[in-house]
Scaffold this active site. Structure first.
Site, PDB file in Angstrom:
ATOM      1  N   CYS B 103      23.491 -60.297  -3.160  1.00  0.00           N
ATOM      2  CA  CYS B 103      23.557 -61.592  -3.837  1.00  0.00           C
ATOM      3  C   CYS B 103      22.827 -61.400  -5.142  1.00  0.00           C
ATOM      4  O   CYS B 103      21.596 -61.335  -5.164  1.00  0.00           O
ATOM      5  CB  CYS B 103      22.918 -62.704  -3.019  1.00  0.00           C
ATOM      6  N   CYS B 106      20.528 -64.791  -6.212  1.00  0.00           N
ATOM      7  CA  CYS B 106      19.241 -65.045  -5.543  1.00  0.00           C
ATOM      8  C   CYS B 106      19.220 -64.221  -4.270  1.00  0.00           C
ATOM      9  O   CYS B 106      18.993 -63.037  -4.310  1.00  0.00           O
ATOM     10  CB  CYS B 106      19.024 -66.538  -5.286  1.00  0.00           C
ATOM     11  N   SER B 107      19.493 -64.827  -3.122  1.00  0.00           N
ATOM     12  CA  SER B 107      19.552 -64.013  -1.915  1.00  0.00           C
ATOM     13  C   SER B 107      20.373 -64.721  -0.856  1.00  0.00           C
ATOM     14  O   SER B 107      19.977 -64.812   0.292  1.00  0.00           O
ATOM     15  CB  SER B 107      18.149 -63.707  -1.399  1.00  0.00           C
ATOM     16  N   CYS B 108      21.526 -65.236  -1.234  1.00  0.00           N
ATOM     17  CA  CYS B 108      22.407 -65.892  -0.273  1.00  0.00           C
ATOM     18  C   CYS B 108      22.749 -64.909   0.841  1.00  0.00           C
ATOM     19  O   CYS B 108      23.046 -63.748   0.587  1.00  0.00           O
ATOM     20  CB  CYS B 108      23.692 -66.359  -0.953  1.00  0.00           C
TER      21      CYS B 108
END
Lengths: 112, 198
Positions: B103, B106-108
């Site tokens: 991702c 961000c950090s999906c």
């Protein structure tokens, strides 16, 4: 809203297949606060997510000279921002309370 | 910012504690509910859920088809859904195509099936480099792919959470679905590792 608890006995997740999720306890609290507030309908996930993305982007642009990357630090900052925007808790209130906590007697806080 | 004195930055742990106190006092969060959420994500919402999905797909061709057609619905069939688990798209690794998930924003990440993301997944270095040099990054993480294997980097967004269906390792024909699930690692479902036969 959280995922179902169902997990069979012998199938307790193998730790080799898991991970150390939180480096420090406060990180799990920061995580829990955001999920709890989201699940209670305090804000939508996109609201929180866009704040988080903004924080991460800002950190990357700044070159981060003064502090190492810490995902949950940015997560907490995003949460504070969303809550301030909702007039739920202001940044100053958090600072004031945190200073009060910092002044607790020796021995109360072992984190140093 | 001065390093000491009344204007010194406070430890982030204290800010978290202060915020939790204020939210609790105002009735915005209930510490019991919050503890339940944390415990759930730490202990129960783990990569094992995803491993069960993979093992089912390996043993049931009909399920595999449904999973690749509509990941969210097929995963829900097994009882896994919830926050951040919406819009999961499952992609299949084969002998000639390898998918790896990142991702970049961000950090999906599909929490209900993979648990919380590992720290490297959230690291800016992984997020930027895997797009530009996937073969190199995978090699550094211990996965050497042949030159003729096509690598597809899947970038997660709020609309799409990717889950990699890894290749079933050879020599596992005699294993049960539960035994197969125990072989599947989180890293294999992110696409930075393969599943190894026992």
């Amino acid at each position: 809203m959280t995922a179902p608890l169902e997990i069979e006995g012998p199938a307790a997740p193998p730790r080799s297949n898991g991970e150390l999720v939180f480096a420090e306890p406060w990180e799990s609290r920061a995580f829990g606060m955001a999920v709890a507030l989201y699940e209670a309908g305090a804000f939508t996930w996109p609201q929180f997510r866009s704040e988080l993305i903004a924080r991460i982007a800002a950190w990357e642009i700044s070159g981060a000279a003064d502090e190492p990357y810490n995902y949950y630090r940015l997560w907490l900052a995003a949460l504070e921002e969303v809550l301030a925007g909702l007039c739920a808790v202001s940044t100053d209130e958090v600072t004031t309370r945190a200073r009060a906590l910092a002044g607790r007697p020796e021995g109360h806080d072992h984190r140093h | 910012m001065t390093p000491t004195g009344p204007d010194a930055p406070l430890p982030v742990a204290l800010r978290a504690e202060a915020l939790e106190q204020l939210l609790t006092e105002r009735g915005l969060i209930d510490p019991k509910v919050m503890n339940g959420i944390i415990t759930n994500y730490e202990s129960n919402v783990g990569p094992l859920n995803g491993a069960k999905v993979v093992a089912r797909a390996w043993t049931d061709p009909e399920y595999r088809r449904r999973l690749l057609d509509d990941g969210t619905a097929a995963i829900k069939e097994l009882g896994f859904s919830g926050t951040q688990g919406e819009h999961i798209v499952v992609v299949e690794n084969t002998a000639t195509t390898h998918n790896v998930v990142v991702c970049t924003l961000c950090s999906c990440y599909p929490w209900p099936v993979l648990g919380l993301p590992p720290s490297w997944y959230k690291d800016p270095a992984y997020r930027s480099r895997v797009v530009a040099q996937p073969r190199t990054v995978l090699s550094e993480m211990g996965l050497d792919l042949a030159d003729d294997v096509r690598i597809i980097v899947r970038d997660s967004t709020s609309e799409v959470r990717w889950l990699v269906l890894p290749e079933r390792p050879a020599g596992t024909e005699h294993l049960s679905e539960a035994e197969l699930a125990s072989l599947v690692t989180r890293d294999a479902m992110v696409g930075v590792a393969k599943v190894e036969a026992p």
